[in-house]
Design a protein around this motif. Structure first.
Motif, PDB file in Angstrom:
ATOM      1  N   ASP A 121       0.831  -1.204   0.000  1.00  0.00           N
ATOM      2  CA  ASP A 121       0.000   0.000   0.000  1.00  0.00           C
ATOM      3  C   ASP A 121       0.865   1.253   0.000  1.00  0.00           C
ATOM      4  OD1 ASP A 121      -2.021  -1.834   0.256  1.00  0.00           O
ATOM      5  OD2 ASP A 121      -2.814  -1.055   2.148  1.00  0.00           O
ATOM      6  N   GLU A 122       1.912   1.260   0.810  1.00  0.00           N
ATOM      7  CA  GLU A 122       2.773   2.435   0.922  1.00  0.00           C
ATOM      8  C   GLU A 122       3.471   2.743  -0.408  1.00  0.00           C
ATOM      9  OE1 GLU A 122       2.778  -0.150   2.982  1.00  0.00           O
ATOM     10  OE2 GLU A 122       1.864   0.771   4.754  1.00  0.00           O
ATOM     11  N   GLU A 123       3.946   1.706  -1.094  1.00  0.00           N
ATOM     12  CA  GLU A 123       4.624   1.908  -2.373  1.00  0.00           C
ATOM     13  C   GLU A 123       3.648   2.385  -3.455  1.00  0.00           C
ATOM     14  OE1 GLU A 123       8.229  -1.330  -2.395  1.00  0.00           O
ATOM     15  OE2 GLU A 123       6.181  -2.112  -2.212  1.00  0.00           O
ATOM     16  N   ILE A 124       2.433   1.843  -3.425  1.00  0.00           N
ATOM     17  CA  ILE A 124       1.416   2.274  -4.389  1.00  0.00           C
ATOM     18  C   ILE A 124       1.050   3.738  -4.136  1.00  0.00           C
ATOM     19  CG2 ILE A 124      -0.976   1.946  -5.144  1.00  0.00           C
ATOM     20  CD1 ILE A 124      -0.601  -1.059  -4.551  1.00  0.00           C
ATOM     21  N   LEU A 125       0.923   4.115  -2.876  1.00  0.00           N
ATOM     22  CA  LEU A 125       0.576   5.494  -2.532  1.00  0.00           C
ATOM     23  C   LEU A 125       1.654   6.461  -3.015  1.00  0.00           C
ATOM     24  CD1 LEU A 125      -1.274   7.526  -1.135  1.00  0.00           C
ATOM     25  CD2 LEU A 125      -0.053   7.058   1.009  1.00  0.00           C
ATOM     26  N   ILE A 126       2.901   6.094  -2.858  1.00  0.00           N
ATOM     27  CA  ILE A 126       4.002   6.953  -3.327  1.00  0.00           C
ATOM     28  C   ILE A 126       3.923   7.135  -4.837  1.00  0.00           C
ATOM     29  CG2 ILE A 126       6.510   7.057  -3.656  1.00  0.00           C
ATOM     30  CD1 ILE A 126       6.757   5.678  -0.883  1.00  0.00           C
ATOM     31  N   HIS A 127       3.693   6.038  -5.542  1.00  0.00           N
ATOM     32  CA  HIS A 127       3.605   6.098  -7.009  1.00  0.00           C
ATOM     33  C   HIS A 127       2.460   7.011  -7.439  1.00  0.00           C
ATOM     34  CE1 HIS A 127       3.635   4.529 -11.188  1.00  0.00           C
ATOM     35  NE2 HIS A 127       2.324   4.632 -11.088  1.00  0.00           N
ATOM     36  N   LEU A 128       1.284   6.838  -6.857  1.00  0.00           N
ATOM     37  CA  LEU A 128       0.123   7.629  -7.250  1.00  0.00           C
ATOM     38  C   LEU A 128       0.282   9.095  -6.846  1.00  0.00           C
ATOM     39  CD1 LEU A 128      -2.763   5.134  -6.365  1.00  0.00           C
ATOM     40  CD2 LEU A 128      -1.858   5.687  -8.632  1.00  0.00           C
ATOM     41  N   THR A 129       0.901   9.336  -5.702  1.00  0.00           N
ATOM     42  CA  THR A 129       1.154  10.711  -5.270  1.00  0.00           C
ATOM     43  C   THR A 129       2.078  11.422  -6.256  1.00  0.00           C
ATOM     44  OG1 THR A 129       0.867  10.123  -2.932  1.00  0.00           O
ATOM     45  CG2 THR A 129       2.062  12.153  -3.410  1.00  0.00           C
ATOM     46  N   ASN A 130       3.092  10.719  -6.720  1.00  0.00           N
ATOM     47  CA  ASN A 130       4.009  11.303  -7.708  1.00  0.00           C
ATOM     48  C   ASN A 130       3.281  11.649  -9.005  1.00  0.00           C
ATOM     49  OD1 ASN A 130       6.192  11.120  -5.971  1.00  0.00           O
ATOM     50  ND2 ASN A 130       6.867   9.138  -6.756  1.00  0.00           N
ATOM     51  N   LEU A 131       2.364  10.784  -9.421  1.00  0.00           N
ATOM     52  CA  LEU A 131       1.566  11.081 -10.613  1.00  0.00           C
ATOM     53  C   LEU A 131       0.719  12.328 -10.392  1.00  0.00           C
ATOM     54  CD1 LEU A 131       0.064   7.776 -12.092  1.00  0.00           C
ATOM     55  CD2 LEU A 131       1.913   9.157 -13.017  1.00  0.00           C
ATOM     56  N   LEU A 132       0.040  12.386  -9.249  1.00  0.00           N
ATOM     57  CA  LEU A 132      -0.824  13.534  -8.964  1.00  0.00           C
ATOM     58  C   LEU A 132      -0.038  14.838  -8.927  1.00  0.00           C
ATOM     59  CD1 LEU A 132      -3.426  12.514  -6.231  1.00  0.00           C
ATOM     60  CD2 LEU A 132      -3.835  13.051  -8.630  1.00  0.00           C
ATOM     61  N   ASN A 133       1.177  14.788  -8.422  1.00  0.00           N
ATOM     62  CA  ASN A 133       1.988  16.001  -8.330  1.00  0.00           C
ATOM     63  C   ASN A 133       2.267  16.613  -9.702  1.00  0.00           C
ATOM     64  OD1 ASN A 133       2.113  15.998  -5.549  1.00  0.00           O
ATOM     65  ND2 ASN A 133       4.045  14.854  -5.459  1.00  0.00           N
ATOM     66  N   THR A 134       2.263  15.777 -10.752  1.00  0.00           N
ATOM     67  CA  THR A 134       2.531  16.303 -12.096  1.00  0.00           C
ATOM     68  C   THR A 134       1.325  17.052 -12.667  1.00  0.00           C
ATOM     69  OG1 THR A 134       1.782  14.296 -13.262  1.00  0.00           O
ATOM     70  CG2 THR A 134       4.096  14.362 -12.562  1.00  0.00           C
ATOM     71  N   VAL A 135       0.129  16.834 -12.085  1.00  0.00           N
ATOM     72  CA  VAL A 135      -1.084  17.480 -12.619  1.00  0.00           C
ATOM     73  C   VAL A 135      -1.796  18.302 -11.541  1.00  0.00           C
ATOM     74  CG1 VAL A 135      -1.454  15.774 -14.436  1.00  0.00           C
ATOM     75  CG2 VAL A 135      -2.432  15.368 -12.170  1.00  0.00           C
ATOM     76  N   LYS A 136      -1.080  18.638 -10.481  1.00  0.00           N
ATOM     77  CA  LYS A 136      -1.686  19.354  -9.357  1.00  0.00           C
ATOM     78  C   LYS A 136      -2.301  20.681  -9.791  1.00  0.00           C
ATOM     79  CE  LYS A 136      -0.133  18.588  -4.932  1.00  0.00           C
ATOM     80  NZ  LYS A 136       0.922  18.625  -3.885  1.00  0.00           N
ATOM     81  N   SER A 137      -1.691  21.332 -10.773  1.00  0.00           N
ATOM     82  CA  SER A 137      -2.179  22.629 -11.246  1.00  0.00           C
ATOM     83  C   SER A 137      -3.550  22.525 -11.908  1.00  0.00           C
ATOM     84  CB  SER A 137      -1.180  23.235 -12.233  1.00  0.00           C
ATOM     85  OG  SER A 137      -0.948  22.342 -13.308  1.00  0.00           O
ATOM     86  N   LEU A 138      -3.993  21.293 -12.249  1.00  0.00           N
ATOM     87  CA  LEU A 138      -5.301  21.094 -12.873  1.00  0.00           C
ATOM     88  C   LEU A 138      -6.402  20.880 -11.842  1.00  0.00           C
ATOM     89  CD1 LEU A 138      -4.293  18.683 -15.800  1.00  0.00           C
ATOM     90  CD2 LEU A 138      -4.409  21.189 -15.802  1.00  0.00           C
ATOM     91  N   ASN A 139      -6.040  20.937 -10.558  1.00  0.00           N
ATOM     92  CA  ASN A 139      -7.010  20.745  -9.475  1.00  0.00           C
ATOM     93  C   ASN A 139      -7.812  19.460  -9.677  1.00  0.00           C
ATOM     94  OD1 ASN A 139      -8.379  21.395  -7.106  1.00  0.00           O
ATOM     95  ND2 ASN A 139      -9.958  22.560  -8.174  1.00  0.00           N
TER      96      ASN A 139
END
Length: 279
Positions: free
Chosen positions: A176-194
């Protein structure tokens, strides 16, 4: 700021496609620009059901298609056949991304060639986890930057939780922790799109899956039913083999684990979530 990226998620059969289409219809009715990317389409960020080809590999595939045209029934012109292929192509970083499952070939004979490009996916363990992660991060970052240049609302069906958790859990058996890190990194690339997640949560996993299985029966005996294809994928991936998952019961068990992980991600990702309960 409004949500410029809406991520429609849920387990297989939950109703993601229907929900995503309704969201698009609602946005358009409100006078907004909206683009929906459904599963398997030529996608600006996701790589599922898309082959990752070098220019040489793509040209070789296209040449074989045109060669096969010579002995075909010629129901379309050679130029139209080429356009059929080109419509499913994206060119990025000296590579060709081909949505091969969306190729609308006029005759079945061409599908003999599709296995060659299917083997060039980066999903289903065909590439290393490092390549899977690197290519996705690069594509999501590019999409996030380009999407800021207009006022379109983008809707992604299953491109965030489903496609990535399937891979990280089923193929690479990540925690779970590794999956969360991966998904968080993806979200950080599109954070400006809210971004916002619209999640369809079933009250009964088995009931939802069997309803989808009944609706998605193969049109003829040349293909397996949807439920059997899913069962084969699960029983043959690393997680499925480790836990002895087989048949419909294996699908139920895998999707229940998927649902558990989805809930953990939704709780910890830190972005807005709209929950839709489906009985």
């Amino acid at each position: 700021m409004e949500n410029k990226l809406i991520l429609v998620e849920g387990i297989p059969g939950a109703g993601k496609t229907t929900t995503a289409r309704k969201i698009k219809e609602k946005l358009l009715a409100e006078g907004k620009k909206a683009v929906l990317y459904e599963e398997g389409m030529s996608h600006p960020a996701d790589m599922s059901w898309n082959a990752y080809l070098s220019e040489e590999e793509y040209n070789n595939f296209l040449s074989k298609c045109l060669e096969m045209w010579e002995s075909s029934e010629k129901t379309v012109s050679k130029e139209e056949l080429k356009r059929i292929v080109e419509r499913q192509v994206r060119r990025e970083d000296n590579h060709i991304i081909l949505a091969y499952t969306k190729l609308e070939f006029p005759e079945g004979c061409y599908w003999n060639l599709v296995g060659e490009v299917a083997a060039k996916e980066i999903c289903d363990g065909r590439r290393s986890l490092e390549e899977f992660t690197e290519i996705h991060l690069k594509r999501w970052k590019r999409f996030g930057e380009e999407a800021l240049l207009d006022d379109t609302v983008y809707i992604f069906e299953c491109a965030f939780l489903q496609n990535h958790i399937f891979e990280l859990l089923g193929v690479y058996e990540k925690s779970d922790e590794e999956i969360l890190i991966h998904l968080t990194n993806l979200l950080n690339t599109v954070k400006s799109l809210n971004p916002r997640i619209v999640y369809i949560e079933p009250t009964d996993v088995e009931k939802v899956i069997m309803k989808a299985a009944d609706e998605r029966r193969a049109p003829n005996e040349s293909r397996k039913d949807w439920i059997d294809e899913i069962a084969d994928w699960i029983s043959n991936n690393n997680y499925g083999r480790k836990h002895g998952l087989k048949g419909k019961e294996g699908v139920f068990a895998f999707c229940k684990e998927r649902l558990r992980i989805d809930k953990v991600m939704i709780k910890n990702l830190g972005i807005p979530v709209t929950l839709i309960s489906r009985d």
